[in-house]
Design an enzyme around this catalytic site. Structure first.
Site, short mmCIF file in Angstrom:
data_model
loop_
_atom_site.label_atom_id
_atom_site.label_comp_id
_atom_site.label_asym_id
_atom_site.label_seq_id
_atom_site.Cartn_x
_atom_site.Cartn_y
_atom_site.Cartn_z
N SER A 102 0.81 -1.21 0.00
CA SER A 102 0.00 0.00 0.00
C SER A 102 0.85 1.27 0.00
O SER A 102 0.57 2.22 -0.73
CB SER A 102 -0.92 -0.02 1.22
OG SER A 102 -1.60 1.20 1.35
N SER A 103 1.91 1.27 0.80
CA SER A 103 2.77 2.46 0.88
C SER A 103 3.42 2.78 -0.46
O SER A 103 3.62 3.95 -0.79
CB SER A 103 3.85 2.26 1.94
OG SER A 103 3.24 2.16 3.21
N LEU A 104 3.76 1.76 -1.24
CA LEU A 104 4.37 1.99 -2.56
C LEU A 104 3.31 2.37 -3.59
O LEU A 104 3.57 3.20 -4.46
CB LEU A 104 5.14 0.74 -3.00
CG LEU A 104 6.33 0.36 -2.13
CD1 LEU A 104 6.95 -0.94 -2.63
CD2 LEU A 104 7.35 1.47 -2.07
N GLY A 105 2.14 1.77 -3.49
CA GLY A 105 1.04 2.14 -4.39
C GLY A 105 0.67 3.61 -4.23
O GLY A 105 0.34 4.29 -5.21
N ARG A 106 0.78 4.12 -3.03
CA ARG A 106 0.46 5.53 -2.77
C ARG A 106 1.51 6.48 -3.35
O ARG A 106 1.29 7.68 -3.43
CB ARG A 106 0.33 5.76 -1.26
CG ARG A 106 -0.85 5.02 -0.67
CD ARG A 106 -0.79 4.99 0.83
NE ARG A 106 -1.65 3.94 1.35
CZ ARG A 106 -2.53 4.11 2.32
NH1 ARG A 106 -2.70 5.30 2.87
NH2 ARG A 106 -3.25 3.10 2.72
N THR A 127 8.59 -13.11 -10.92
CA THR A 127 8.84 -11.94 -11.77
C THR A 127 7.81 -10.87 -11.46
O THR A 127 6.62 -11.15 -11.35
CB THR A 127 8.80 -12.34 -13.26
OG1 THR A 127 9.91 -13.20 -13.53
CG2 THR A 127 8.90 -11.12 -14.16
N GLU A 129 6.12 -7.12 -12.49
CA GLU A 129 5.84 -6.24 -13.62
C GLU A 129 5.68 -4.84 -13.05
O GLU A 129 4.61 -4.46 -12.60
CB GLU A 129 4.57 -6.71 -14.33
CG GLU A 129 4.67 -8.15 -14.81
CD GLU A 129 3.33 -8.86 -14.79
OE1 GLU A 129 2.39 -8.39 -14.13
OE2 GLU A 129 3.24 -9.90 -15.44
N GLN A 174 12.66 -20.30 -12.60
CA GLN A 174 13.21 -19.04 -13.12
C GLN A 174 14.04 -18.33 -12.06
O GLN A 174 13.73 -18.36 -10.89
CB GLN A 174 12.11 -18.14 -13.65
CG GLN A 174 11.16 -17.60 -12.61
CD GLN A 174 10.01 -16.82 -13.23
OE1 GLN A 174 9.85 -16.74 -14.43
NE2 GLN A 174 9.18 -16.24 -12.38
#
EC number: 3.5.4.30
Length: 189
Positions: A102-106, A127, A129, A174
């Site tokens: 959430s903190s990065l989405g903000r 992986t 995206e 991978q």
């Protein structure tokens, strides 16, 4: 059923679920935080006129690794592939769901475009995206928390888990951000 912190720790203790390197401090109430590895795949916008999922396009991306102690800078509107620091191995009766923090989405960072589901039986680095939908560059530091892995118990073990010959598992084992292998099972009608 979504696994709780207690269930996640029990699965790891029983060696049915593996996240390496494991840090117990990353276990959350109903997920486990995963961290960002130091390798990224950037798109070569001048190699091809377009992206074709039916074709093998080996030079579509280039592997980039920031210098030790340096971040990777993700510019506004840019899309790159990254991967989790952790090697994740799921048993045949647990599936995973990768969610962003959430903190990065903000801040405008999207952790995955569409591929947040991890099949039972998968083993490898997940992986990521990564997209920057903000108006300013975002620094991505290797080792930072980048997402959270939720674990779901299946009603019964998968008959053909990921990695079995019947499934055609293109990404089993991978390491690092792995480019698309969509051409391997593309069907033109």
């Amino acid at each position: 059923m979504l696994l709780s912190d207690r269930d996640i720790r029990a699965e790891i203790a029983a060696k049915r679920l593996a996240l390496e390197p494991f840090d117990d401090a990353l276990v959350q109430p109903s997920s486990i935080d995963v961290r960002l590895d130091r390798m990224f795949r950037v798109f070569n916008n001048t190699r091809y006129t377009h992206i074709d999922p039916a074709m093998q396009q080996d030079e579509l991306t280039t592997l980039v690794e920031p210098a030790e102690g340096e971040p990777f800078v993700l510019h506004p509107g840019e899309f790159v592939l990254g991967s989790t620091l952790e090697l994740c191995t799921l048993p045949d009766d647990l599936a995973g769901r990768l969610e962003g923090k959430s903190s990065l989405g903000r801040l405008g960072l999207l952790t995955h475009s569409t591929a947040g589901f991890i099949d039972p039986g998968f083993s490898g680095h997940i992986t990521l995206e990564l997209s920057n939908v903000a108006n300013l560059p975002i620094t991505l530091w290797p080792g930072m928390k980048i997402g959270q892995l939720c674990l779901l118990r299946l009603t019964s073990p998968a008959e053909n888990p990921y990695g079995s010959a019947a499934v055609g598992s293109k990404y089993q084992g991978q390491r690092g951000p792995t480019p698309s292998r969509s051409h391997l099972n593309f069907i033109k009608s």
